[in-house]
Design an enzyme around this catalytic site. Sequence first.
Site, PDB file in Angstrom:
ATOM      1  N   HIS A 136       0.845  -1.205   0.000  1.00 46.80           N
ATOM      2  CA  HIS A 136       0.000   0.000   0.000  1.00 46.80           C
ATOM      3  C   HIS A 136       0.880   1.256   0.000  1.00 46.80           C
ATOM      4  O   HIS A 136       0.678   2.191  -0.767  1.00 46.80           O
ATOM      5  CB  HIS A 136      -0.900   0.019   1.234  1.00 46.80           C
ATOM      6  CG  HIS A 136      -1.588   1.339   1.448  1.00 46.80           C
ATOM      7  ND1 HIS A 136      -2.763   1.681   0.820  1.00 46.80           N
ATOM      8  CD2 HIS A 136      -1.231   2.418   2.194  1.00 46.80           C
ATOM      9  CE1 HIS A 136      -3.100   2.918   1.180  1.00 46.80           C
ATOM     10  NE2 HIS A 136      -2.193   3.391   2.008  1.00 46.80           N
ATOM     11  N   HIS A 141       1.527   5.127  -2.334  1.00 43.08           N
ATOM     12  CA  HIS A 141       1.845   6.526  -1.962  1.00 43.08           C
ATOM     13  C   HIS A 141       3.100   7.067  -2.638  1.00 43.08           C
ATOM     14  O   HIS A 141       3.181   8.251  -2.955  1.00 43.08           O
ATOM     15  CB  HIS A 141       2.059   6.624  -0.443  1.00 43.08           C
ATOM     16  CG  HIS A 141       0.790   6.609   0.348  1.00 43.08           C
ATOM     17  ND1 HIS A 141      -0.031   7.708   0.466  1.00 43.08           N
ATOM     18  CD2 HIS A 141       0.212   5.632   1.084  1.00 43.08           C
ATOM     19  CE1 HIS A 141      -1.072   7.412   1.227  1.00 43.08           C
ATOM     20  NE2 HIS A 141      -0.953   6.158   1.615  1.00 43.08           N
ATOM     21  N   GLU A 184      -5.810   9.446   0.099  1.00 46.48           N
ATOM     22  CA  GLU A 184      -6.169   8.022   0.071  1.00 46.48           C
ATOM     23  C   GLU A 184      -7.215   7.687  -0.998  1.00 46.48           C
ATOM     24  O   GLU A 184      -7.097   6.639  -1.649  1.00 46.48           O
ATOM     25  CB  GLU A 184      -6.677   7.563   1.445  1.00 46.48           C
ATOM     26  CG  GLU A 184      -5.640   7.584   2.558  1.00 46.48           C
ATOM     27  CD  GLU A 184      -4.468   6.596   2.350  1.00 46.48           C
ATOM     28  OE1 GLU A 184      -3.559   6.614   3.173  1.00 46.48           O
ATOM     29  OE2 GLU A 184      -4.472   5.816   1.373  1.00 46.48           O
ATOM     30  N   SER A 203      -4.088   0.878  -4.657  1.00 44.21           N
ATOM     31  CA  SER A 203      -3.542  -0.378  -4.111  1.00 44.21           C
ATOM     32  C   SER A 203      -4.652  -1.410  -3.900  1.00 44.21           C
ATOM     33  O   SER A 203      -4.417  -2.484  -3.349  1.00 44.21           O
ATOM     34  CB  SER A 203      -2.817  -0.118  -2.785  1.00 44.21           C
ATOM     35  OG  SER A 203      -3.627   0.623  -1.897  1.00 44.21           O
TER      36      SER A 203
END
Length: 297
Positions: A136, A141, A184, A203
């Site tokens: 993730h 990110h 997010e 993700s």
Amino acid sequence: MNSSEPRRIEHQQTDKGYVPVYTTAVVEQPWASYSRTDHRTWATLFERQRDLLKGRACREFIENQERFGMSPDAIPRFDDLNEVLAKATGWQLVGVEGLLPELVFFDHLANRRFPVTWWIRKPEQLDYLAEPDLFHDLFGHVPLLLEPVFADYMQAYGRGGVKAHGIGAEALVNLTRLYWYTVEFGLIRQDGGLRIYGSGIVSSKGESIYCLESPAPNRIGFDLRRIMRTRYRIDTYQKTYFVIDSFEQLMDATRPDFRPLYAEIAAQPSIPAGDVQGGDLVHHRGSGEGWATDGDV
Ligand code: HBI
Ligand code: FE
């Protein structure tokens, strides 16, 4: 340090239930200790998401992932990624055990350090795990930390978080919602359509498709006050996705001091995750099919 279990120091009763809180220590990436299964898990997730995201993720995400030279062959080394980051935007990755207390997390961002969990999920957790793992963080990110304006936004967010921590819980909730609906789960208008930039989406196999193609969720134009008042989902796909026109729009929104905003919002009720409000710039009004009836946080 074996690469099987992260070291949990305690669990903490929070408004999100009984969540593990990890040591706030920064750890070296134990790259040599990753098993063949760990590398294979990375390869499976990387190949699946890279193919799925062509045409769905924003240009900057795809291009920057290639700039890092990330590949399915092996879990990337933080040191290699840090060399690229240092030259481009001055960000550095630091290894952590997992979720950090908020102030520790904000302080890292405020200093252009992005905390990356050092362990990767188990094969049986391929499609869902409750907390951020290496996949993730690294896949989701890190690519956008090469995008200069977004990299500035992430630092500005961290600085805002440190300040909000001094103001109080309400301000922290507002900021967490901002992180949730942008970093997010954010969408961006690009090439005449909507594209993904949110890490929680890129993700996730299912949500990468759902957020753009399902008739169920709302898709609403970015509005800082609106987002800070809007509750969100932890255990299901989002009921609403907010859409920015550009990363500059995000950066501009975080320039002013948030204090007056927090005071204004504190006097207003929060907004349920699935609501559409008068004044919303509605790209798509969701059908709401399949939505859970409770559990907005
Ligand atoms: N810790 N390691 C890590 N990664 C996160 O994304 C993270 C965190 N702690 C808190 C947090 N995110 C959220 O509450 C942010 O909204 C602050
Ligand atoms: Fe995340």
